[in-house]
Write a protein that holds these residues in place. Structure first.
Motif, short mmCIF file in Angstrom:
data_model
loop_
_atom_site.label_atom_id
_atom_site.label_comp_id
_atom_site.label_asym_id
_atom_site.label_seq_id
_atom_site.Cartn_x
_atom_site.Cartn_y
_atom_site.Cartn_z
N ARG A 1 1.62 8.23 -0.73
CA ARG A 1 0.83 6.96 -0.75
C ARG A 1 1.27 6.07 -0.03
NH1 ARG A 1 -0.18 10.43 -3.81
NH2 ARG A 1 -1.38 11.09 -1.92
N MET A 2 2.51 5.83 0.65
CA MET A 2 2.73 4.77 1.59
C MET A 2 2.23 5.28 2.96
SD MET A 2 6.57 3.56 0.83
CE MET A 2 7.54 5.16 0.51
N GLU B 1 -0.80 7.01 3.34
CA GLU B 1 -2.17 6.69 3.37
C GLU B 1 -2.34 5.08 3.39
OE1 GLU B 1 -3.43 10.64 0.45
OE2 GLU B 1 -3.27 8.66 -0.48
N GLY B 2 -1.31 4.46 2.68
CA GLY B 2 -1.39 3.03 2.78
C GLY B 2 -1.50 2.62 4.09
N LEU C 1 -2.43 4.17 6.78
CA LEU C 1 -3.78 4.81 7.39
C LEU C 1 -4.82 3.84 6.97
CD1 LEU C 1 -3.54 8.40 6.91
CD2 LEU C 1 -3.92 7.51 9.00
N LEU C 2 -5.03 3.38 5.95
CA LEU C 2 -6.06 2.71 5.44
C LEU C 2 -5.53 1.17 5.47
CD1 LEU C 2 -8.44 3.92 3.89
CD2 LEU C 2 -6.44 5.39 4.03
N GLY C 3 -4.62 0.53 5.73
CA GLY C 3 -4.57 -0.71 5.79
C GLY C 3 -4.08 -1.52 4.78
N THR C 4 -3.60 -1.00 3.68
CA THR C 4 -3.39 -1.54 2.47
C THR C 4 -1.72 -2.01 2.76
OG1 THR C 4 -2.74 0.54 1.28
CG2 THR C 4 -4.88 -0.79 0.66
N ILE C 5 -0.97 -1.14 3.61
CA ILE C 5 0.18 -1.41 4.06
C ILE C 5 0.24 -1.63 5.46
CG2 ILE C 5 2.82 -0.66 4.28
CD1 ILE C 5 1.92 1.08 1.57
N GLN D 1 9.05 1.28 -3.21
CA GLN D 1 8.45 0.14 -4.32
C GLN D 1 6.90 -0.07 -4.26
OE1 GLN D 1 10.30 -3.70 -3.63
NE2 GLN D 1 12.25 -2.81 -4.41
N LEU D 2 6.36 0.36 -2.89
CA LEU D 2 4.97 0.58 -3.05
C LEU D 2 4.44 1.80 -3.02
CD1 LEU D 2 4.20 -2.05 -0.12
CD2 LEU D 2 4.52 -2.53 -2.32
N TYR E 1 9.68 -3.67 1.82
CA TYR E 1 9.72 -3.04 0.44
C TYR E 1 10.28 -1.68 0.77
CZ TYR E 1 6.04 -6.43 -0.59
OH TYR E 1 5.18 -7.59 -1.36
N ASP F 1 -5.82 -1.13 13.18
CA ASP F 1 -6.89 -2.18 13.21
C ASP F 1 -6.39 -3.70 12.90
OD1 ASP F 1 -8.83 -0.50 13.33
OD2 ASP F 1 -9.10 -0.16 11.18
N LYS G 1 3.39 -6.02 5.65
CA LYS G 1 4.17 -5.67 4.61
C LYS G 1 4.85 -4.21 5.36
CE LYS G 1 1.05 -4.98 1.40
NZ LYS G 1 -0.29 -6.00 2.04
#
Ligand code: NA
Ligand code: NA
Lengths: 181, 310, 423
Positions: B49-50, B52-53, B55-59, B43-44, B39, B218, B5
């Protein structure tokens, strides 16, 4: 929404009121920051930079705190068609289902939040304006769902006992509260 | 098949273009081994938040001006120091210097981020409701900036009041006089049709915006070696392809601005020189505030100056 | 994923599970069993839903409404309106619509308007013979006007996502917003005549004078708040805070109708209601995020594209799809996700993108009170204490009225575009 109060004894209700008032004071504090900030900006052309961050972070704590208290008092917004018609054991069973969902969902949220907060603590990210460690606002989610899990377990035990006993006093208390609400 | 993403806050700009070209370049190299999803337009989620996303691997990947990553790692400030890059070419020279490129891609690995793209975004200009042609006229104006010291401090130096307002508040505030202007990348002004609100920009040209694309390390490491290699190569290839597009896009935005009745104000040569000198002094103090930023800035500055001399 | 994100939630909602828990559980099960997505996404998106400056308007305006209700400011305003307009059938209902339009011009916080007006007007509407369900339905639906009358957060987000001029969208929203208000007012007058609701038989100048004197401080409140916004003293979000300050000062020092302890109590109630609303907003955002990253909106738009429509049918299909989506999603996330996908199709079939923005905004505003999911319904439920099915019955006539407004707005583009030439 039905303004059910749980059949909690008076001291417990007193604690809830005190906590609600604490949330109210936080909201008043946010209003005060908002006013000082806007006045300073307009009259003195001085921006208290970071006021936005403080207001939003405090509100996150207010929301999580209010959500915990609402769960404890069964005040959360729901589609109360079925519960309003259910009587006796059926109603206790419905409540027990709600408590179970609350427990399961909160525990998962605690798990997800713990993973997040632990990493953000290690990475040491800070807020854009004031440089506040981001673990401070993020912890509101972890603490909030942690408290919700504890509350959910507590009310689940209470509602299952009422279900088993088919305890009419609890039934009456809820019905009365509903009439009043 | 892995999913990648790619998120950003804007749309139809050079960042979005880079992501599209990157996706095509990646597919050319490894086919459908990685499925890219783009996106744009937040949109995400909002920018923090993007960040952090990723950084944390959600994006998996996030493309953004460097100024929005400074809270993740202050060293991103080094790219935003006023006066460092004087032209798009300065940026292009620096990020494509082979040695620096290799260094830059891995400089944030300790935060779990790998840089796979770096590109010229646009110049920063000041949009104002009333025309500003002299530095004197900036005094007392309420100017929306990012929360970064690299934007706040220069505005304070000019006597303006920098306000890091939320983006959704900006236009109502400009309309009712709660805000007098904003520091902004040129393409943003035309894509959001700011000429419907006011007509004036002042082309201070004190900073060029650099955008980077960072991926979650990661996730990158979890990919087979050929995919890793293809991602890095596609990033560099996309940069080369998009660089002229970005320059043309900025030129086009100036034209769109004036075609819609907008005015581009310039300072007098004398004032421009004075401002640049003041900002240079300010830059020295700003970078000195954080030794890790200073190290990166000095390295970049030496590189930019050496390339410019050639 | 259909099981965890659709069937299970609907079942749990029907069982009366708190709405936020339904969303949270749906997301938890999806993340745990279905999607190869890191669980941390749950925290990240929830936090993102709450870490939003514009949401401050919700607690601010709810607190202001609570203070107005408890202090007597609201009662004086109502008495004043009734003294002036008591001869017109349905005047209180029309005043409710008018008050919503005024709050709409102050802010875009629809739920806050429902909460604030609900606390102040619901008891009066009920005692005036409008009926519980209809009164609650009126309050829940009137709040939607706020989203269409500028300033509007929904339009700002549309502008950002679809790259359209926000000032033009604001101008374009004025007439459609007023049309919605007008149709609702006409409907209420019709209801009042049909129900033969009591009305004043003559205009009483003495009463008008005393109620005006009584209401001076109350009347200055909207003047101050609107004036402050349009003079640039404060932003629409900040205006909520100033409304609280003003109401506190009047309640404590002018009317002496509230003690500090009562003011803190009002703040506590507002904090609790805000928490109950905002936790739903955050968890709904989580479900939207999961749907978005799984390509659901993209698939819907792809299907629409495959239909190969003209402008007329395109708008019709868009309206139907958005109304269905609006039954489940909150408008702001729906706009961010759908606008960039839909606008290119709209332009291709010859629909003006500004007009299209207004159509989307009106649609999603209606979605705020269409059953089963609508924040305005939930808030009205909470404020009035009525059960959900009573609310559903109450809002239905207003859904019909606003759908008529939507059709006019959709097929008469001039309504949105005629003032656009001012630029
Ligand atoms: Na509005
Ligand atoms: Na709805």
């Amino acid at each position: 929404m039905a303004k059910n109060v749980s059949a909690a004894p008076a001291p417990r209700a007193g604690v809830a009121t005190a906590l609600e008032r604490a949330l109210g004071l936080l909201l008043i504090a946010v209003v005060a920051i908002n006013i000082v900030n806007a006045t300073g900006r307009y009259l003195l052309s001085y921006a208290f930079t970071g006021a936005d961050e403080v207001m939003v972070f405090v509100m996150i704590y207010v929301v999580m705190g209010g959500a915990v208290l609402s769960l404890a008092q069964r005040k959360h917004i729901n589609i109360n068609l079925l519960p309003s018609y259910a009587r006796g054991r059926a109603r206790h069973a419905l409540y027990a289902i709600h408590d179970l969902v609350a427990l399961g969902a909160s525990l998962f949220a605690v798990y997800a939040s713990w993973l997040f907060v632990a990493r953000i603590a290690r990475l040491g990210t800070t807020s854009m304006t004031l440089g506040i460690p981001m673990i401070i606002p993020h912890a509101a989610i972890l603490l909030g769902f942690g408290a919700m899990a504890v509350v959910a377990l507590f009310v689940l035990v209470r509602d299952i006992r009422a279900l088993v006993a088919d305890d009419p006093t609890i039934e009456e208390a809820t019905a009365q509260a509903e009439m009043a609400g | 098949q892995a999913t990648m993403k790619l998120a950003s806050a804007t749309i139809n700009d050079v960042q979005h273009e880079w992501q599209k070209v990157f996706a095509a370049e990646l597919e050319k190299r490894i086919g459908d081994k990685v499925k890219t999803e783009i996106y744009p337009a937040s949109q995400l989620g909002p920018i923090p938040r993007m960040a952090e996303g990723v950084l944390l691997g959600t994006i998996e990947a996030f493309t953004t001006p460097t100024s929005f990553m400074t809270n993740v790692d202050p060293r991103f400030q080094a790219f935003d120091v006023p006066g460092l890059f004087k032209s798009p070419q300065d940026i292009h020279n620096a990020v494509h210097d082979p040695e620096y490129r290799a260094y830059m891609e891995t400089m944030f690995l300790d935060k779990g981020l790998r840089v796979i793209g770096a590109l010229y975004n646009s110049p920063t200009v000041v949009f104002t409701m009333k025309p500003v042609t002299k530095l004197e006229e900036m005094k007392g104006l309420k100017i929306r900036t990012f929360a970064s010291p690299m934007q706040v401090k220069p505005m304070e130096l000019l006597g303006a009041a920098p306000l890091p307002l939320a983006l959704t508040e900006v236009i109502p505030a400009l309309q009712n006089g709660g805000l007098d202007g904003l520091l902004v990348g040129m393409p943003i002004l035309t894509s959001f049709k700011y000429y419907d609100i006011g007509k004036n920009i002042t082309d201070l040209r004190f900073a060029e915006i650099v955008s980077v694309t960072v991926v979650n390390e990661d996730w990158y490491q979890s990919q087979p070696e050929d995919v890793q290699k293809a991602i890095s190569e596609a990033g560099r290839a996309a940069e080369e392809a998009v660089y002229p597009w970005g320059i043309a896009n900025v030129e086009k935005t100036y034209k769109v601005w004036t075609d819609n009745g907008g005015v581009v104000n310039q300072l007098s040569a004398e004032e421009q020189a004075k401002m640049e000198k003041d900002f240079a002094d300010l830059s020295a103090t700003l970078v000195a505030a954080d030794p890790s930023v200073k190290v990166e800035y000095d390295k970049l500055k030496a590189l930019v100056d050496a390339k410019a001399a050639k | 994923m259909i099981g965890t994100l659709a069937i299970l939630p609907i079942g749990l909602l029907f069982l009366g599970t708190p709405v936020f828990l339904v969303f949270l559980a749906a997301a938890a099960l999806t993340l745990f069993f279905v999607l190869p997505m890191p669980s941390v996404a749950m925290h990240q998106v929830l936090f993102g839903g709450l870490d939003n400056y514009a949401l401050l308007a919700v607690p601010f305006f709810i607190f202001a409404g609570e203070l107005m209700g408890t202090s007597g400011i609201a009662a004086r305003l109502i008495n004043w309106v009734l003294a002036l307009t008591g001869r017109i059938p349905g005047s209180l209902g029309v005043a409710t619509v008018g008050a919503s339009a005024v709050i709409g011009a102050i802010s875009g916080a629809s739920v806050a308007a429902v909460a604030a007006l609900g606390k102040t007007l619901y008891p009066k509407l009920e005692s005036s013979g409008y009926g519980k369900e209809r009164s609650a339905g009126l309050l829940a639906s009137a709040g939607a006007i706020d989203i269409v009358i500028p300033p509007s957060i929904a339009m700002i987000l549309y502008g950002l996502a679809a790259e359209q001029s926000i000032p033009r969208l604001f101008v374009a929203g004025v007439l459609p917003g007023l049309l919605m208000a007008l149709l609702m007012a006409l409907f209420i007058v019709g209801v009042a005549i049909w129900l033969k609701l009591p009305k004043a038989d003559r205009f009483d100048p003495a009463l008008a004078w005393t109620t005006t004197k009584d209401a001076v401080w109350a009347l200055l409140m909207p003047v101050m708040v609107l004036g402050g916004i349009y003079n640039g003293w404060f932003s629409p979000t900040e205006a909520g805070g100033f409304a609280c300050l003003y109401a506190m000062i009047v309640a404590r020092y002018v009317y002496h109708s509230m003690t500090w302890s009562q003011i803190v109590r009002a703040a506590a109630n507002s904090a609790m209601l805000s928490a109950q609303i905002l936790i739903i907003v955050a968890t709904a955002g989580l479900v939207t995020w999961l749907l978005t990253t799984q390509g659901v909106p993209q698939a819907i738009v792809g299907w629409m594209q495959s239909l190969d429509m003209n402008a007329f049918t395109f708008l019709l299909v868009v309206n139907i799809v958005l109304l269905v989506i609006g039954c489940f999603l909150d408008p702001t996330s729906a706009i961010l996700v759908l606008a960039p996908l839909l606008v290119p199709i709209a332009v291709a079939v010859g629909v003006d993108p500004i007009h299209f923005g207004i159509v989307m905004t009106v649609n999603l505003a209606i979605g705020m009170f269409t059953p089963p999911f609508g924040l305005n319904i939930f808030v009205a439920q909470s404020v009035t204490g009525l059960p959900a099915h009573a609310l559903y019955r109450g809002v239905l006539p207003f859904v019909v009225v606003q759908l008529i407004a939507l059709m006019i707005i959709t097929y008469v583009p001039a309504l949105s575009l005629m003032f656009g030439e001012t630029f």
